[in-house]
Design a protein around this motif. Structure first.
Motif, PDB file in Angstrom:
ATOM      1  N   SER A   3       0.838  -1.192   0.000  1.00 10.91           N
ATOM      2  CA  SER A   3       0.000   0.000   0.000  1.00 10.91           C
ATOM      3  C   SER A   3       0.871   1.240   0.000  1.00 10.91           C
ATOM      4  CB  SER A   3      -0.903   0.008   1.242  1.00 10.91           C
ATOM      5  OG  SER A   3      -1.584   1.235   1.343  1.00 10.91           O
ATOM      6  N   ALA A   4       0.436   2.252  -0.728  1.00 12.44           N
ATOM      7  CA  ALA A   4       1.159   3.519  -0.755  1.00 12.44           C
ATOM      8  C   ALA A   4       0.627   4.475   0.310  1.00 12.44           C
ATOM      9  CB  ALA A   4       1.019   4.160  -2.135  1.00 12.44           C
ATOM     10  N   GLU A   5      -0.410   4.063   1.028  1.00  8.66           N
ATOM     11  CA  GLU A   5      -1.014   4.914   2.054  1.00  8.66           C
ATOM     12  C   GLU A   5      -0.074   5.041   3.244  1.00  8.66           C
ATOM     13  OE1 GLU A   5      -3.885   6.618   1.714  1.00  8.66           O
ATOM     14  OE2 GLU A   5      -3.843   5.807  -0.319  1.00  8.66           O
ATOM     15  N   LEU A   6      -0.085   6.207   3.880  1.00  8.83           N
ATOM     16  CA  LEU A   6       0.724   6.426   5.077  1.00  8.83           C
ATOM     17  C   LEU A   6       0.209   5.585   6.227  1.00  8.83           C
ATOM     18  CD1 LEU A   6       1.023  10.304   4.954  1.00  8.83           C
ATOM     19  CD2 LEU A   6       2.754   8.631   4.331  1.00  8.83           C
ATOM     20  N   PHE A  45      -9.000   3.599   7.639  1.00  5.54           N
ATOM     21  CA  PHE A  45      -9.383   2.513   6.741  1.00  5.54           C
ATOM     22  C   PHE A  45     -10.060   3.003   5.465  1.00  5.54           C
ATOM     23  CE2 PHE A  45      -9.567   0.447  11.021  1.00  5.54           C
ATOM     24  CZ  PHE A  45      -8.396  -0.262  10.876  1.00  5.54           C
ATOM     25  N   ALA A  46     -10.091   4.315   5.233  1.00  2.00           N
ATOM     26  CA  ALA A  46     -10.737   4.866   4.038  1.00  2.00           C
ATOM     27  C   ALA A  46     -10.099   4.337   2.759  1.00  2.00           C
ATOM     28  CB  ALA A  46     -10.682   6.391   4.070  1.00  2.00           C
ATOM     29  N   ALA A  47      -8.787   4.110   2.775  1.00  2.00           N
ATOM     30  CA  ALA A  47      -8.099   3.614   1.578  1.00  2.00           C
ATOM     31  C   ALA A  47      -8.590   2.226   1.178  1.00  2.00           C
ATOM     32  CB  ALA A  47      -6.599   3.600   1.815  1.00  2.00           C
ATOM     33  N   LEU A  48      -9.097   1.458   2.130  1.00  6.61           N
ATOM     34  CA  LEU A  48      -9.581   0.111   1.817  1.00  6.61           C
ATOM     35  C   LEU A  48     -10.814   0.126   0.918  1.00  6.61           C
ATOM     36  CD1 LEU A  48      -9.177  -1.604   5.299  1.00  6.61           C
ATOM     37  CD2 LEU A  48      -7.669  -1.772   3.321  1.00  6.61           C
TER      38      LEU A  48
END
Length: 55
Positions: A3-6, A45-48
């Motif tokens: 994942s590229a999310e922080l 968890f918004a990126a999910l």
């Protein structure tokens, strides 16, 4: 899966208030972390919601 999310989980728990903080989460089998985040920040968890999982 990468994942590229922080990573928004603060696991250091270095502040003296951390043990009593209402934002502290102690998951079973993992390190404690803080759920406090800056105002207006996306939910951790918004990126999910955007994941495209194979069926």
């Amino acid at each position: 899966m990468a994942s590229a999310e922080l990573d928004l989980a603060y696991t250091e728990q270095a502040f003296s208030e951390c043990p009593q903080c209402p934002h502290r989460v102690e998951p079973e089998g993992g390190p404690a972390f803080c759920t406090l985040r800056p105002r207006g920040a996306a939910h951790p968890f918004a990126a999910l919601a955007g994941l495209d999982l194979p069926e």
